[in-house]
Scaffold this motif. Structure first.
Motif, PDB file in Angstrom:
ATOM      1  N   GLU A  26       4.786 -28.805 -20.009  1.00  0.00           N
ATOM      2  CA  GLU A  26       5.452 -28.469 -18.749  1.00  0.00           C
ATOM      3  C   GLU A  26       6.735 -29.274 -18.556  1.00  0.00           C
ATOM      4  O   GLU A  26       7.777 -28.726 -18.189  1.00  0.00           O
ATOM      5  CB  GLU A  26       4.516 -28.713 -17.565  1.00  0.00           C
ATOM      6  CG  GLU A  26       5.185 -28.440 -16.232  1.00  0.00           C
ATOM      7  CD  GLU A  26       4.260 -28.533 -15.047  1.00  0.00           C
ATOM      8  OE1 GLU A  26       4.740 -28.327 -13.921  1.00  0.00           O
ATOM      9  OE2 GLU A  26       3.057 -28.796 -15.240  1.00  0.00           O
ATOM     10  N   THR A  35      10.424 -27.407 -18.595  1.00  0.00           N
ATOM     11  CA  THR A  35      11.242 -27.398 -17.380  1.00  0.00           C
ATOM     12  C   THR A  35      12.605 -28.030 -17.626  1.00  0.00           C
ATOM     13  O   THR A  35      13.641 -27.493 -17.231  1.00  0.00           O
ATOM     14  CB  THR A  35      10.514 -28.146 -16.248  1.00  0.00           C
ATOM     15  OG1 THR A  35       9.225 -27.559 -16.057  1.00  0.00           O
ATOM     16  CG2 THR A  35      11.312 -28.068 -14.965  1.00  0.00           C
ATOM     17  N   ARG A  63      10.715 -30.214  -6.954  1.00  0.00           N
ATOM     18  CA  ARG A  63       9.422 -29.648  -7.345  1.00  0.00           C
ATOM     19  C   ARG A  63       8.477 -29.611  -6.155  1.00  0.00           C
ATOM     20  O   ARG A  63       8.435 -30.536  -5.351  1.00  0.00           O
ATOM     21  CB  ARG A  63       8.786 -30.459  -8.465  1.00  0.00           C
ATOM     22  CG  ARG A  63       7.333 -30.050  -8.739  1.00  0.00           C
ATOM     23  CD  ARG A  63       6.674 -30.823  -9.834  1.00  0.00           C
ATOM     24  NE  ARG A  63       5.215 -30.759  -9.707  1.00  0.00           N
ATOM     25  CZ  ARG A  63       4.368 -30.956 -10.700  1.00  0.00           C
ATOM     26  NH1 ARG A  63       4.819 -31.254 -11.897  1.00  0.00           N
ATOM     27  NH2 ARG A  63       3.074 -30.879 -10.499  1.00  0.00           N
ATOM     28  N   LYS A  64       7.749 -28.520  -6.069  1.00  0.00           N
ATOM     29  CA  LYS A  64       6.698 -28.373  -5.062  1.00  0.00           C
ATOM     30  C   LYS A  64       5.435 -27.894  -5.757  1.00  0.00           C
ATOM     31  O   LYS A  64       5.501 -27.088  -6.682  1.00  0.00           O
ATOM     32  CB  LYS A  64       7.095 -27.354  -3.984  1.00  0.00           C
ATOM     33  CG  LYS A  64       8.244 -27.738  -3.091  1.00  0.00           C
ATOM     34  CD  LYS A  64       8.491 -26.646  -2.068  1.00  0.00           C
ATOM     35  CE  LYS A  64       9.665 -26.973  -1.147  1.00  0.00           C
ATOM     36  NZ  LYS A  64       9.904 -25.882  -0.166  1.00  0.00           N
ATOM     37  N   ASP A  65       4.299 -28.382  -5.301  1.00  0.00           N
ATOM     38  CA  ASP A  65       3.022 -27.864  -5.761  1.00  0.00           C
ATOM     39  C   ASP A  65       2.529 -26.882  -4.712  1.00  0.00           C
ATOM     40  O   ASP A  65       2.400 -27.228  -3.528  1.00  0.00           O
ATOM     41  CB  ASP A  65       2.005 -28.993  -5.956  1.00  0.00           C
ATOM     42  CG  ASP A  65       2.384 -29.901  -7.110  1.00  0.00           C
ATOM     43  OD1 ASP A  65       3.140 -29.452  -7.989  1.00  0.00           O
ATOM     44  OD2 ASP A  65       1.929 -31.055  -7.128  1.00  0.00           O
ATOM     45  N   ASP A  74      -2.961 -22.244  -8.469  1.00  0.00           N
ATOM     46  CA  ASP A  74      -2.126 -23.442  -8.347  1.00  0.00           C
ATOM     47  C   ASP A  74      -0.884 -23.272  -9.213  1.00  0.00           C
ATOM     48  O   ASP A  74      -0.988 -23.001 -10.411  1.00  0.00           O
ATOM     49  CB  ASP A  74      -2.905 -24.679  -8.779  1.00  0.00           C
ATOM     50  CG  ASP A  74      -4.039 -25.013  -7.818  1.00  0.00           C
ATOM     51  OD1 ASP A  74      -3.908 -24.708  -6.621  1.00  0.00           O
ATOM     52  OD2 ASP A  74      -5.058 -25.568  -8.273  1.00  0.00           O
ATOM     53  N   HIS A 130       3.457 -24.626  -9.880  1.00  0.00           N
ATOM     54  CA  HIS A 130       4.491 -25.632  -9.670  1.00  0.00           C
ATOM     55  C   HIS A 130       5.817 -24.900  -9.545  1.00  0.00           C
ATOM     56  O   HIS A 130       6.215 -24.173 -10.447  1.00  0.00           O
ATOM     57  CB  HIS A 130       4.534 -26.617 -10.838  1.00  0.00           C
ATOM     58  CG  HIS A 130       3.218 -27.277 -11.109  1.00  0.00           C
ATOM     59  ND1 HIS A 130       2.877 -27.791 -12.339  1.00  0.00           N
ATOM     60  CD2 HIS A 130       2.144 -27.487 -10.302  1.00  0.00           C
ATOM     61  CE1 HIS A 130       1.653 -28.288 -12.286  1.00  0.00           C
ATOM     62  NE2 HIS A 130       1.190 -28.115 -11.066  1.00  0.00           N
ATOM     63  N   GLU A 131       6.479 -25.082  -8.430  1.00  0.00           N
ATOM     64  CA  GLU A 131       7.763 -24.431  -8.191  1.00  0.00           C
ATOM     65  C   GLU A 131       8.889 -25.436  -8.440  1.00  0.00           C
ATOM     66  O   GLU A 131       8.876 -26.547  -7.906  1.00  0.00           O
ATOM     67  CB  GLU A 131       7.846 -23.908  -6.759  1.00  0.00           C
ATOM     68  CG  GLU A 131       9.182 -23.249  -6.429  1.00  0.00           C
ATOM     69  CD  GLU A 131       9.276 -22.838  -4.975  1.00  0.00           C
ATOM     70  OE1 GLU A 131       8.870 -21.709  -4.663  1.00  0.00           O
ATOM     71  OE2 GLU A 131       9.742 -23.662  -4.158  1.00  0.00           O
ATOM     72  N   TYR A 132       9.833 -25.029  -9.259  1.00  0.00           N
ATOM     73  CA  TYR A 132      11.016 -25.855  -9.522  1.00  0.00           C
ATOM     74  C   TYR A 132      12.229 -25.132  -8.954  1.00  0.00           C
ATOM     75  O   TYR A 132      12.595 -24.054  -9.434  1.00  0.00           O
ATOM     76  CB  TYR A 132      11.185 -26.086 -11.021  1.00  0.00           C
ATOM     77  CG  TYR A 132      10.097 -26.957 -11.612  1.00  0.00           C
ATOM     78  CD1 TYR A 132      10.241 -28.346 -11.657  1.00  0.00           C
ATOM     79  CD2 TYR A 132       8.929 -26.400 -12.120  1.00  0.00           C
ATOM     80  CE1 TYR A 132       9.249 -29.155 -12.195  1.00  0.00           C
ATOM     81  CE2 TYR A 132       7.925 -27.204 -12.653  1.00  0.00           C
ATOM     82  CZ  TYR A 132       8.091 -28.579 -12.692  1.00  0.00           C
ATOM     83  OH  TYR A 132       7.103 -29.369 -13.218  1.00  0.00           O
TER      84      TYR A 132
END
Length: 206
Positions: free
Chosen positions: A114, A118, A138-140, A147, A149-151
């Motif tokens: 990951e 990224t 980054r947000k979870d 689940d 992970h947003e970048y």
């Protein structure tokens, strides 16, 4: 362990470069139901177009068997949401081989994959569009029980206009997914639609 990751990333980056490339319930523009085929799962997502992107076999040949198959899709269709590109990629992992690494090795494999993916995506994408002055947050998140992970990558293009490359990394033991949507930061309609589309994602085993 890190030597096993670059081949996976190189293929993912090829997909990104080819593209040129608060969840909100309100729909900014009409959406169409799309099914993006992975190798062992399929992604259901609402998009502003009925995508006609064809699957590309991006399976790397030198990952020592850690990747069973990788598929990629790129869509640069004009659409009502003003997205400049949408890209999808699924990476079917060899769970037996990864599990054989043991708990510590397995955790390291997924974290390294990951992190490197990224970083590699950000650098290669920005280079391809002559982007600069980039920032990444980054947000979870949890989307429909998944689940993710947003970048959020914000950058300036060659015309010094601010753009956003919103990327979802969806970790999974069997098949990892990437979803990318690129749009102009000052386009509120595109931002709203991006969140609407991403919030609709569902993964289903075949």
């Amino acid at each position: 362990m890190t030597r096993k990751i670059p081949a996976i990333l190189a293929i993912i980056l090829c997909l990104i470069l080819a593209a040129g490339c608060s969840r909100m319930s309100e729909t900014a523009v009409p959406v169409k139901h799309n099914v993006i085929e992975g190798d062992v799962t399929e992604m259901k997502i609402d998009l502003p177009v009925q995508t006609s992107a064809k699957a590309q076999n991006l399976t790397p040949t030198d990952t020592q068997g850690f990747v069973v198959k990788q598929l990629g899709y790129v869509d640069k269709s004009k659409n009502a949401a003003n997205f400049s590109a949408m890209a999808f990629s699924s990476v079917h992992l060899n769970t037996d081989k990864i599990n054989a690494l043991g708990p510590v090795g397995k955790k390291s494999f997924h974290e390294s994959m990951e992190k490197a993916a990224t970083k590699g995506f950000t650098n290669s994408f920005l280079q391809s569009v002559n982007g600069h002055n980039s920032t990444m947050e980054r947000k979870d998140l949890t989307i429909n029980g998944i689940d993710v992970h947003e970048y959020l990558v914000t950058y300036q293009d060659q015309s010094d206009k601010t753009r956003v490359a919103k990327t979802l990394y969806i970790p999974d033991e069997t098949e990892v997914w990437f979803v990318i949507i690129d749009y102009s930061k000052d386009d509120a309609k595109a931002e709203k639609q991006a969140d609407t589309c991403l919030s609709s994602i569902k993964l289903v085993k075949k």
